[in-house]
Design a protein around this motif. Structure first.
Motif, PDB file in Angstrom:
ATOM      1  N   GLN A   1       0.844  -1.199   0.000  1.00 27.60           N
ATOM      2  CA  GLN A   1       0.000   0.000   0.000  1.00 27.60           C
ATOM      3  C   GLN A   1       0.881   1.252   0.000  1.00 27.60           C
ATOM      4  OE1 GLN A   1      -2.564   0.418   3.437  1.00 27.60           O
ATOM      5  NE2 GLN A   1      -3.903   1.873   2.395  1.00 27.60           N
ATOM      6  N   HIS A   2       0.493   2.240  -0.816  1.00 26.67           N
ATOM      7  CA  HIS A   2       1.256   3.494  -0.885  1.00 26.67           C
ATOM      8  C   HIS A   2       0.387   4.724  -0.640  1.00 26.67           C
ATOM      9  CE1 HIS A   2       4.775   1.336  -2.293  1.00 26.67           C
ATOM     10  NE2 HIS A   2       4.073   0.802  -3.277  1.00 26.67           N
ATOM     11  N   ASP A   3      -0.900   4.535  -0.311  1.00 20.06           N
ATOM     12  CA  ASP A   3      -1.809   5.675  -0.198  1.00 20.06           C
ATOM     13  C   ASP A   3      -2.402   5.818   1.203  1.00 20.06           C
ATOM     14  OD1 ASP A   3      -3.352   3.406  -0.232  1.00 20.06           O
ATOM     15  OD2 ASP A   3      -4.812   4.149  -1.687  1.00 20.06           O
ATOM     16  N   ASP A   4      -1.717   5.290   2.217  1.00 23.04           N
ATOM     17  CA  ASP A   4      -2.240   5.355   3.577  1.00 23.04           C
ATOM     18  C   ASP A   4      -1.803   6.661   4.238  1.00 23.04           C
ATOM     19  OD1 ASP A   4      -3.155   4.982   6.108  1.00 23.04           O
ATOM     20  OD2 ASP A   4      -1.992   3.174   6.546  1.00 23.04           O
ATOM     21  N   THR A   5      -2.754   7.593   4.424  1.00 25.17           N
ATOM     22  CA  THR A   5      -2.451   8.886   5.040  1.00 25.17           C
ATOM     23  C   THR A   5      -3.146   9.064   6.386  1.00 25.17           C
ATOM     24  OG1 THR A   5      -4.278   9.936   3.841  1.00 25.17           O
ATOM     25  CG2 THR A   5      -2.108   9.961   2.779  1.00 25.17           C
ATOM     26  N   VAL A   6      -3.753   8.024   6.917  1.00 17.76           N
ATOM     27  CA  VAL A   6      -4.471   8.102   8.187  1.00 17.76           C
ATOM     28  C   VAL A   6      -3.484   8.226   9.344  1.00 17.76           C
ATOM     29  CG1 VAL A   6      -6.047   6.887   9.755  1.00 17.76           C
ATOM     30  CG2 VAL A   6      -6.408   6.770   7.272  1.00 17.76           C
ATOM     31  N   ASP A   7      -3.782   9.076  10.308  1.00 16.08           N
ATOM     32  CA  ASP A   7      -2.984   9.180  11.530  1.00 16.08           C
ATOM     33  C   ASP A   7      -3.454   8.093  12.494  1.00 16.08           C
ATOM     34  OD1 ASP A   7      -1.678   9.790  13.879  1.00 16.08           O
ATOM     35  OD2 ASP A   7      -2.011  11.956  13.734  1.00 16.08           O
ATOM     36  N   TRP A   8      -2.886   6.900  12.344  1.00 16.94           N
ATOM     37  CA  TRP A   8      -3.343   5.761  13.133  1.00 16.94           C
ATOM     38  C   TRP A   8      -2.993   5.911  14.606  1.00 16.94           C
ATOM     39  CZ3 TRP A   8      -6.834   2.834  10.974  1.00 16.94           C
ATOM     40  CH2 TRP A   8      -6.869   2.730   9.576  1.00 16.94           C
ATOM     41  N   ASP A   9      -1.896   6.571  14.934  1.00 18.00           N
ATOM     42  CA  ASP A   9      -1.578   6.783  16.338  1.00 18.00           C
ATOM     43  C   ASP A   9      -2.644   7.646  17.009  1.00 18.00           C
ATOM     44  OD1 ASP A   9       0.641   5.220  16.573  1.00 18.00           O
ATOM     45  OD2 ASP A   9       2.101   6.853  16.462  1.00 18.00           O
ATOM     46  N   ALA A  10      -3.130   8.665  16.312  1.00 16.70           N
ATOM     47  CA  ALA A  10      -4.193   9.494  16.879  1.00 16.70           C
ATOM     48  C   ALA A  10      -5.455   8.664  17.126  1.00 16.70           C
ATOM     49  CB  ALA A  10      -4.502  10.668  15.952  1.00 16.70           C
ATOM     50  N   LEU A  11      -5.784   7.789  16.177  1.00 12.13           N
ATOM     51  CA  LEU A  11      -6.946   6.915  16.361  1.00 12.13           C
ATOM     52  C   LEU A  11      -6.727   5.954  17.526  1.00 12.13           C
ATOM     53  CD1 LEU A  11      -8.285   5.809  12.851  1.00 12.13           C
ATOM     54  CD2 LEU A  11      -9.558   6.925  14.686  1.00 12.13           C
ATOM     55  N   ARG A  12      -5.519   5.430  17.636  1.00 10.96           N
ATOM     56  CA  ARG A  12      -5.227   4.498  18.727  1.00 10.96           C
ATOM     57  C   ARG A  12      -5.388   5.175  20.081  1.00 10.96           C
ATOM     58  NH1 ARG A  12      -1.247   2.137  20.196  1.00 10.96           N
ATOM     59  NH2 ARG A  12       0.521   3.334  19.386  1.00 10.96           N
ATOM     60  N   VAL A  13      -4.904   6.411  20.188  1.00 10.84           N
ATOM     61  CA  VAL A  13      -5.031   7.125  21.455  1.00 10.84           C
ATOM     62  C   VAL A  13      -6.505   7.409  21.755  1.00 10.84           C
ATOM     63  CG1 VAL A  13      -4.525   9.296  22.639  1.00 10.84           C
ATOM     64  CG2 VAL A  13      -2.720   8.102  21.383  1.00 10.84           C
ATOM     65  N   THR A  14      -7.251   7.848  20.749  1.00 13.56           N
ATOM     66  CA  THR A  14      -8.671   8.151  20.951  1.00 13.56           C
ATOM     67  C   THR A  14      -9.439   6.946  21.474  1.00 13.56           C
ATOM     68  OG1 THR A  14      -8.678   9.837  19.225  1.00 13.56           O
ATOM     69  CG2 THR A  14     -10.800   8.859  19.776  1.00 13.56           C
TER      70      THR A  14
ATOM     71  N   VAL B   1      -8.009   4.127  22.841  1.00 11.29           N
ATOM     72  CA  VAL B   1      -7.190   3.361  23.793  1.00 11.29           C
ATOM     73  C   VAL B   1      -6.909   1.972  23.213  1.00 11.29           C
ATOM     74  CG1 VAL B   1      -6.843   2.776  26.222  1.00 11.29           C
ATOM     75  CG2 VAL B   1      -8.416   4.610  25.615  1.00 11.29           C
ATOM     76  N   LEU B   2      -6.277   2.001  22.064  1.00 10.06           N
ATOM     77  CA  LEU B   2      -6.017   0.777  21.298  1.00 10.06           C
ATOM     78  C   LEU B   2      -4.543   0.411  21.424  1.00 10.06           C
ATOM     79  CD1 LEU B   2      -7.077  -1.279  19.153  1.00 10.06           C
ATOM     80  CD2 LEU B   2      -6.297   0.359  17.429  1.00 10.06           C
ATOM     81  N   PRO B   3      -4.206  -0.657  22.126  1.00 11.30           N
ATOM     82  CA  PRO B   3      -2.794  -1.014  22.319  1.00 11.30           C
ATOM     83  C   PRO B   3      -2.154  -1.528  21.048  1.00 11.30           C
ATOM     84  CG  PRO B   3      -4.200  -2.744  23.193  1.00 11.30           C
ATOM     85  CD  PRO B   3      -5.114  -1.613  22.793  1.00 11.30           C
TER      86      PRO B   3
ATOM     87  N   LEU C   1      -9.971  -5.397  38.352  1.00 11.68           N
ATOM     88  CA  LEU C   1      -8.709  -4.937  37.790  1.00 11.68           C
ATOM     89  C   LEU C   1      -8.242  -3.693  38.527  1.00 11.68           C
ATOM     90  CD1 LEU C   1      -9.268  -5.346  33.938  1.00 11.68           C
ATOM     91  CD2 LEU C   1      -8.037  -6.867  35.483  1.00 11.68           C
ATOM     92  N   ARG C   2      -7.010  -3.739  39.013  1.00 17.35           N
ATOM     93  CA  ARG C   2      -6.426  -2.597  39.710  1.00 17.35           C
ATOM     94  C   ARG C   2      -5.407  -1.857  38.859  1.00 17.35           C
ATOM     95  NH1 ARG C   2      -4.689  -5.463  45.260  1.00 17.35           N
ATOM     96  NH2 ARG C   2      -4.027  -7.046  43.744  1.00 17.35           N
ATOM     97  N   LYS C   3      -5.092  -2.428  37.686  1.00 18.02           N
ATOM     98  CA  LYS C   3      -4.165  -1.813  36.749  1.00 18.02           C
ATOM     99  C   LYS C   3      -4.731  -1.978  35.346  1.00 18.02           C
ATOM    100  CE  LYS C   3      -0.113  -3.278  39.476  1.00 18.02           C
ATOM    101  NZ  LYS C   3       1.149  -4.067  39.430  1.00 18.02           N
ATOM    102  N   GLY C   4      -4.298  -1.118  34.435  1.00 19.51           N
ATOM    103  CA  GLY C   4      -4.726  -1.279  33.064  1.00 19.51           C
ATOM    104  C   GLY C   4      -4.439  -0.058  32.224  1.00 19.51           C
ATOM    105  N   LEU C   5      -4.739  -0.178  30.926  1.00 21.44           N
ATOM    106  CA  LEU C   5      -4.546   0.919  29.990  1.00 21.44           C
ATOM    107  C   LEU C   5      -5.709   1.900  30.064  1.00 21.44           C
ATOM    108  CD1 LEU C   5      -3.261  -0.916  26.787  1.00 21.44           C
ATOM    109  CD2 LEU C   5      -1.904   0.239  28.545  1.00 21.44           C
ATOM    110  N   ALA C   6      -5.393   3.177  29.933  1.00 22.94           N
ATOM    111  CA  ALA C   6      -6.408   4.221  29.945  1.00 22.94           C
ATOM    112  C   ALA C   6      -5.912   5.411  29.149  1.00 22.94           C
ATOM    113  CB  ALA C   6      -6.722   4.636  31.384  1.00 22.94           C
ATOM    114  N   GLN C   7      -6.849   6.247  28.726  1.00 23.60           N
ATOM    115  CA  GLN C   7      -6.469   7.493  28.073  1.00 23.60           C
ATOM    116  C   GLN C   7      -6.195   8.553  29.134  1.00 23.60           C
ATOM    117  OE1 GLN C   7      -9.041  10.689  26.156  1.00 23.60           O
ATOM    118  NE2 GLN C   7      -8.635   9.351  24.400  1.00 23.60           N
ATOM    119  N   VAL C   8      -5.115   9.300  28.948  1.00 28.74           N
ATOM    120  CA  VAL C   8      -4.747  10.372  29.857  1.00 28.74           C
ATOM    121  C   VAL C   8      -4.542  11.658  29.064  1.00 28.74           C
ATOM    122  CG1 VAL C   8      -3.707   8.872  31.598  1.00 28.74           C
ATOM    123  CG2 VAL C   8      -2.292   9.738  29.710  1.00 28.74           C
ATOM    124  N   THR C   9      -4.604  12.778  29.765  1.00 28.99           N
ATOM    125  CA  THR C   9      -4.268  14.075  29.192  1.00 28.99           C
ATOM    126  C   THR C   9      -2.808  14.371  29.494  1.00 28.99           C
ATOM    127  OG1 THR C   9      -6.531  14.877  29.470  1.00 28.99           O
ATOM    128  CG2 THR C   9      -4.802  16.532  29.212  1.00 28.99           C
TER     129      THR C   9
END
Length: 250
Positions: free
Chosen positions: A122-135, A137-139, A184-192
């Motif tokens: 693929q040569h046409d991928d312009t999506v900001d996947w990191d931004a989507l992952r943060v939104t 909370v996608l590991p 669960l006492r630990k885990g992934l979460a979105q932070v500011t």
């Protein structure tokens, strides 16, 4: 994330073989792509991947960095099962919007678009996947997902990556116990995040370790938190960090 290895598993025992190993229900392949993981017997993460129906075979879409290990581990488990494991040379394509005829909807969340497997890169991928992952909370493999990860702490139930009714698989006992017998006492979460620091920077609150900060984008981040300590303002190096929405991220 487009640096992926696409394996093909074929043979009469393929579905039964995978069903006894992975965290999700292989019978769901009749409805499309399935997200799953392979765990250690102690319930810790080894690899996450997408299982893709391919006529009578199954494609496994896994990070290139884990391709050799996953192939070796599956080969070790298959013993005399009628299963052939081979690399395909296919390339991952992905995007947002309508799913193409040769694609599959990402099973983790509708907002994550589609994935397809084609002979050319693929040569046409312009999506900001990191931004989507943060939104969402996608590991990501080997960033938020490491050999120390328990998949429920990483949100696999929310991301449709584990099935609690399918029966036994490697690591199932530990995963089921975490689901049914503990909070669960630990885990992934979105932070500011006010600032920018390297991946893996330690979080502290009131001088005590509160977790680790990983992927960051546009003032937000994915963090692995100790929930009891993360309610206080946190620091990660020079950055100031707060737990954005505790009631929604746990």
């Amino acid at each position: 994330m487009t640096n992926r290895r696409i394996l093909r598993l074929s043979g009469a025992d393929t579905h039964d073989f995978l069903q006894g190993l992975v965290t999700n229900d292989v019978t769901k392949l009749k409805d499309g792509m399935v997200y799953a993981a392979l765990l250690t017997p102690q319930g810790k993460y080894l690899a996450d991947f997408f299982m893709v129906p391919d006529d009578d075979a199954v494609l496994l879409d896994v990070a290139e960095s884990l391709g050799d290990m996953l192939t070796q581990r599956l080969t070790m488990y298959k013993l005399r099962a009628a299963v052939t494991i081979e690399a395909t040379g296919l390339h991952l394509h992905r995007g947002l919007g309508a799913v193409p005829d040769d694609g599959f909807a990402d099973p983790r969340a509708p907002e994550l678009g589609w994935r397809a497997y084609r002979s050319a890169p693929q040569h046409d991928d312009t999506v900001d996947w990191d931004a989507l992952r943060v939104t969402h909370v996608l590991p990501e493999t080997m960033i938020e997902l490491t050999p120390d990860t328990f998949i429920l702490e990483a949100g696999f139930e929310r991301l449709n990556g584990v099935d609690f009714r399918k029966g036994c698989y490697v690591g199932q006992e530990v995963t089921a116990r975490m689901k049914h017998k503990t909070e669960l006492r630990k885990g992934l979460a979105q932070v500011t995040v006010d600032g920018q620091v390297p991946l893996g920077t330690e979080l502290t609150a009131n001088g005590k370790t509160a977790g680790t900060l990983f992927t960051q984008s546009d003032g937000k981040g994915i963090a692995y938190l100790r929930f009891d300590r993360a309610t206080a303002p946190m620091e990660a190096g020079s950055a100031q960090v707060t737990w954005a929405n505790p009631s929604e991220n746990k």
